[in-house]
Write a protein that holds these residues in place. Structure first.
Motif, PDB file in Angstrom:
ATOM      1  N   PHE A  71     -15.223 -29.329  23.038  1.00 46.47           N
ATOM      2  CA  PHE A  71     -13.981 -30.163  23.518  1.00 46.47           C
ATOM      3  C   PHE A  71     -13.060 -29.302  24.172  1.00 46.47           C
ATOM      4  CE2 PHE A  71     -16.625 -32.021  20.256  1.00 46.47           C
ATOM      5  CZ  PHE A  71     -16.700 -33.336  20.756  1.00 46.47           C
ATOM      6  N   VAL A  72     -12.767 -29.866  25.352  1.00 46.55           N
ATOM      7  CA  VAL A  72     -12.028 -28.988  26.246  1.00 46.55           C
ATOM      8  C   VAL A  72     -10.750 -29.898  27.069  1.00 46.55           C
ATOM      9  CG1 VAL A  72     -13.627 -27.437  26.839  1.00 46.55           C
ATOM     10  CG2 VAL A  72     -13.327 -29.332  28.452  1.00 46.55           C
ATOM     11  N   VAL A  73     -10.533 -30.992  26.134  1.00 49.42           N
ATOM     12  CA  VAL A  73      -9.878 -32.128  26.653  1.00 49.42           C
ATOM     13  C   VAL A  73      -8.281 -31.535  27.185  1.00 49.42           C
ATOM     14  CG1 VAL A  73      -8.879 -33.063  24.411  1.00 49.42           C
ATOM     15  CG2 VAL A  73      -8.968 -34.434  26.435  1.00 49.42           C
ATOM     16  N   SER A  74      -7.722 -32.023  28.212  1.00 54.50           N
ATOM     17  CA  SER A  74      -6.475 -31.550  28.852  1.00 54.50           C
ATOM     18  C   SER A  74      -5.797 -32.788  28.897  1.00 54.50           C
ATOM     19  CB  SER A  74      -6.665 -30.829  30.025  1.00 54.50           C
ATOM     20  OG  SER A  74      -5.259 -30.581  30.423  1.00 54.50           O
ATOM     21  N   PRO A  75      -4.374 -33.037  28.323  1.00 58.04           N
ATOM     22  CA  PRO A  75      -3.879 -32.236  27.241  1.00 58.04           C
ATOM     23  C   PRO A  75      -4.641 -32.459  25.866  1.00 58.04           C
ATOM     24  CG  PRO A  75      -2.725 -34.301  27.686  1.00 58.04           C
ATOM     25  CD  PRO A  75      -3.854 -34.498  28.748  1.00 58.04           C
ATOM     26  N   LEU A  76      -4.055 -31.611  25.109  1.00 57.63           N
ATOM     27  CA  LEU A  76      -4.540 -31.641  23.738  1.00 57.63           C
ATOM     28  C   LEU A  76      -4.508 -32.807  22.920  1.00 57.63           C
ATOM     29  CD1 LEU A  76      -3.854 -27.727  22.598  1.00 57.63           C
ATOM     30  CD2 LEU A  76      -6.053 -28.789  23.524  1.00 57.63           C
ATOM     31  N   VAL A 110     -11.417 -21.588  20.120  1.00 54.80           N
ATOM     32  CA  VAL A 110     -10.928 -20.722  20.804  1.00 54.80           C
ATOM     33  C   VAL A 110      -9.519 -21.045  20.987  1.00 54.80           C
ATOM     34  CG1 VAL A 110     -11.104 -19.529  23.279  1.00 54.80           C
ATOM     35  CG2 VAL A 110     -13.231 -20.181  22.174  1.00 54.80           C
ATOM     36  N   LEU A 111      -8.550 -20.217  20.654  1.00 54.28           N
ATOM     37  CA  LEU A 111      -7.273 -20.359  20.682  1.00 54.28           C
ATOM     38  C   LEU A 111      -6.579 -19.417  21.634  1.00 54.28           C
ATOM     39  CD1 LEU A 111      -6.609 -20.103  16.730  1.00 54.28           C
ATOM     40  CD2 LEU A 111      -7.042 -21.993  18.069  1.00 54.28           C
ATOM     41  N   GLU A 112      -5.744 -19.970  22.368  1.00 54.28           N
ATOM     42  CA  GLU A 112      -4.934 -19.224  23.553  1.00 54.28           C
ATOM     43  C   GLU A 112      -3.708 -18.415  22.876  1.00 54.28           C
ATOM     44  OE1 GLU A 112      -3.201 -21.459  26.605  1.00 54.28           O
ATOM     45  OE2 GLU A 112      -2.914 -19.571  27.915  1.00 54.28           O
ATOM     46  N   GLU A 113      -3.500 -17.313  22.910  1.00 48.91           N
ATOM     47  CA  GLU A 113      -2.169 -16.654  22.668  1.00 48.91           C
ATOM     48  C   GLU A 113      -1.197 -17.655  23.177  1.00 48.91           C
ATOM     49  OE1 GLU A 113      -0.285 -12.267  23.255  1.00 48.91           O
ATOM     50  OE2 GLU A 113      -1.722 -13.081  24.955  1.00 48.91           O
ATOM     51  N   GLY A 114      -0.125 -17.724  22.477  1.00 53.45           N
ATOM     52  CA  GLY A 114       1.143 -18.562  22.500  1.00 53.45           C
ATOM     53  C   GLY A 114       0.962 -19.987  21.969  1.00 53.45           C
ATOM     54  N   LEU A 115      -0.267 -20.403  21.701  1.00 54.79           N
ATOM     55  CA  LEU A 115      -0.487 -21.832  21.023  1.00 54.79           C
ATOM     56  C   LEU A 115       0.511 -22.105  19.992  1.00 54.79           C
ATOM     57  CD1 LEU A 115      -1.913 -24.506  21.255  1.00 54.79           C
ATOM     58  CD2 LEU A 115      -3.404 -23.327  19.454  1.00 54.79           C
ATOM     59  N   GLY A 149      -3.182 -17.423  29.412  1.00 54.66           N
ATOM     60  CA  GLY A 149      -3.658 -17.945  30.657  1.00 54.66           C
ATOM     61  C   GLY A 149      -5.214 -17.542  30.689  1.00 54.66           C
ATOM     62  N   LYS A 150      -5.896 -17.278  29.466  1.00 52.18           N
ATOM     63  CA  LYS A 150      -7.310 -17.080  29.570  1.00 52.18           C
ATOM     64  C   LYS A 150      -8.080 -18.401  29.064  1.00 52.18           C
ATOM     65  CE  LYS A 150      -7.445 -13.140  31.823  1.00 52.18           C
ATOM     66  NZ  LYS A 150      -7.781 -13.304  33.294  1.00 52.18           N
ATOM     67  N   ALA A 151      -7.162 -19.148  28.503  1.00 52.12           N
ATOM     68  CA  ALA A 151      -7.905 -20.386  27.971  1.00 52.12           C
ATOM     69  C   ALA A 151      -6.860 -21.553  28.049  1.00 52.12           C
ATOM     70  CB  ALA A 151      -8.072 -20.422  26.359  1.00 52.12           C
ATOM     71  N   ASP A 152      -6.906 -22.624  27.505  1.00 47.67           N
ATOM     72  CA  ASP A 152      -5.884 -23.870  27.975  1.00 47.67           C
ATOM     73  C   ASP A 152      -5.566 -24.336  26.619  1.00 47.67           C
ATOM     74  OD1 ASP A 152      -4.229 -25.443  29.333  1.00 47.67           O
ATOM     75  OD2 ASP A 152      -5.797 -26.663  29.994  1.00 47.67           O
ATOM     76  N   GLY A 153      -4.760 -23.574  25.630  1.00 48.56           N
ATOM     77  CA  GLY A 153      -4.140 -24.090  24.405  1.00 48.56           C
ATOM     78  C   GLY A 153      -5.419 -23.633  23.389  1.00 48.56           C
ATOM     79  N   MET A 154      -6.520 -24.703  23.406  1.00 48.88           N
ATOM     80  CA  MET A 154      -7.214 -24.658  22.501  1.00 48.88           C
ATOM     81  C   MET A 154      -8.578 -25.271  22.892  1.00 48.88           C
ATOM     82  SD  MET A 154      -7.032 -26.718  18.738  1.00 48.88           S
ATOM     83  CE  MET A 154      -6.808 -25.868  17.371  1.00 48.88           C
TER      84      MET A 154
END
Lengths: 351, 351
Positions: A71-76, A110-115, A149-154
């Motif tokens: 699952f890659v939905v945007s926004p979370l 997969v968690l993005e740094e800063g989430l 910047g290498k993923a989109d939140g989660m």
């Protein structure tokens, strides 16, 4: 062999303590703390608490169903749910569409740094609640952290194991001329709910995602309609149109839909017209398509309508022997138009 | 109910046809083509070819093992392998460490828009070859595409199902004072191989990742050493030090390592010294740690050394009743130092 006298190691990252940091993906103390403080209290069960390389789970002999979805939905988070609901319902529904009773889930993050932890915790809460409600246990998991910047939140992968039942094997190749085509509820809510928040639209009335566990509906169909249910498919990415095209192609049959009976909520229809979208192609996360022997259709409809998620169920068309592999819509004036599969994206990152 | 007269839809994206595009994640024709041209020819099997919502697979009754891992290594390709090798070996090894024989894998891909097809195809080739060599089938899968800048080329989740064997249940709580601690090969190659290419270092001799399927080694231990094997763990993220700390903590025992017998290849040792890293904490992708009854250690060593991946196996220490939960290294001069778990990252995004 070389000596192992200790060298210096990276210091503990400093900074925000209410956000995911790279060190949380290290496999060291920070990873252990992330698990202990955020994941285990929510999902904890005897399997998961063992923290092995995997989980040992009992199954009856025979056949199991394995299904995976990322699952890659945007926004979370979106009206009516978040990625956590989708991650449970999506895989549970895929198992159910195969005729299986969902039993176990794995979860890979997969968690993005800063989430922010508060966002992550809301998502984990939703996952845990959805899993409990669906009667499935999250028995094993994995977390990775990637730099900002290498993923989109989660991103969340769930993989599920389901248990099959004798004599009930719905599948896309099972469609036969004469079958009635049913949908379990009104179309387009999930896609338009995500679209609205992503694009900052405000429609006259808020549209909520229909994210839901469809396994109870399938359980009802299995026990009360049985082998007369030929095909089940949840109408997610690509909507009902894509699901029907896939089935028509797999079974080598034609599908006819009747315009005017396909249930589309007013606000979804209005939003789609405004945006130039066709609700038949908009993703649902709580609608299934069922192909059922014509004689069993009234009973199937009754079963579906017995559930809140199936209250809006309808017979929307039929399987024909003509125009093999094609789906057509019969319009009110006696004309037809082809409901083809889209080449690319109507709405990207919807699930 | 509303009319479904067709509205306009997005045109087929134009541009590079040798790269992943957003439309490949649509669930429409482009998705189908991506599957047909890139995925199915490599992984095709009766389960996957059915393209259902999941796969039906046979299992004997009793217990199965489920294990999941998401791979986010950067860069995707490195000396000795790529993310595809890791994605198969990582999950296969996790199943093996639980004592199970790996049988089925699911594969979930997050692809970044713009990922060149030639890179993707090399990775898929590696996955397919690794799966075939390991005797596991990729039976179900999922692909998602996210917009440029929202992922890092490609993330891969694999979830595996393994079959257990009667009387063989190694696990971290099984460690007992007196057990010999073995490693199956030299340490630190994977981490330093990735580090070298990522940071543009060139060491005197190239270091290749040790990515490998460890299931045959476990199979050998199971059939020839059996229940005297108390714990198996692959020493990935966080290295041997983290694996030993986790086991010591789980079993409530102490672990003593002997300096000078822990196998570290010369080039890895040199690179670690240059970078101020400790090889005990560097990730391996083809090394297992085994805790074995002291009397069975010579036989276990013989078994491991019978495989190319185990040629460098060594007894590196023992389990003690003292300093519960702690790992210490006995140095040549009779001193000891604590080998603690690191707080955060020595090398991020290593797997």
């Amino acid at each position: 062999m070389a000596s192992l006298a200790s060298g210096p190691v990276c210091p503990l990252p400093r900074g925000d303590h209410d956000r995911v940091q790279l060190g949380h993906g290290s496999g060291g103390k920070m990873s252990a703390r992330l698990l202990r403080e955020h994941f285990l209290p929510r999902f904890g069960n005897a399997h998961l608490d063992r923290l092995g390389d995997g989980a040992v789970v009992p199954v009856e002999g025979g056949e199991i169903v394995l299904s995976t979805d990322t699952f890659v939905v945007s926004p979370l988070e979106f009206p009516g749910g978040n990625i956590g609901h989708l991650a449970v319902h999506g895989t549970v529904n895929d198992l159910a569409m195969m005729g299986a009773t969902p039993r176990y889930l794995s979860a890979g993050f997969v968690l993005e740094e800063g989430l922010p932890f508060d966002v992550m915790d809301r998502i984990l809460d939703a996952m845990a609640a959805a899993a409990t409600a669906a009667g499935v246990a999250v028995v094993t998991g994995d977390t990775k952290v990637v730099d900002r910047g290498k993923a989109d939140g989660m991103f969340v992968n769930t993989t599920g194991v389901g248990i099959l039942h004798d004599g009930f094997r719905p599948g896309p190749t099972g469609a036969r001329p004469g079958d009635a085509v049913l949908v379990s509820g009104p179309l387009g809510r999930h896609g338009m709910a995500v679209m609205a928040v992503r694009e900052g639209f405000s429609f006259e009335s808020e549209i909520l995602s229909d994210t839901a566990n469809l396994a109870p509906l399938v359980d009802g169909l299995r026990t009360r309609v049985g082998a007369a249910v030929h095909v089940l498919r949840d109408a997610t990415r690509g909507g009902v149109a894509s699901a029907l095209n896939e089935i028509a192609g797999a079974a080598g049959v034609g599908v006819e839909l009747d315009d005017g009976v396909v249930p589309v909520p007013g606000p979804v229809q209005a939003a789609c017209e405004m945006l130039g979208l066709d609700p038949l192609y908009v993703a649902n996360e709580g609608v299934l398509v069922a192909f059922v022997e014509a004689g069993a259709a009234p009973r199937a409809l009754e079963v579906l309508r017995g559930f809140p998620e199936g209250a809006g169920a309808a017979v929307v068309g039929r399987v024909v022997a003509e125009h093999e592999g094609m789906v057509v819509l019969r319009t009110g004036l006696g004309g037809t138009r082809v409901v083809d599969m889209l080449p690319g994206d109507q709405l990207p990152r919807i699930c």
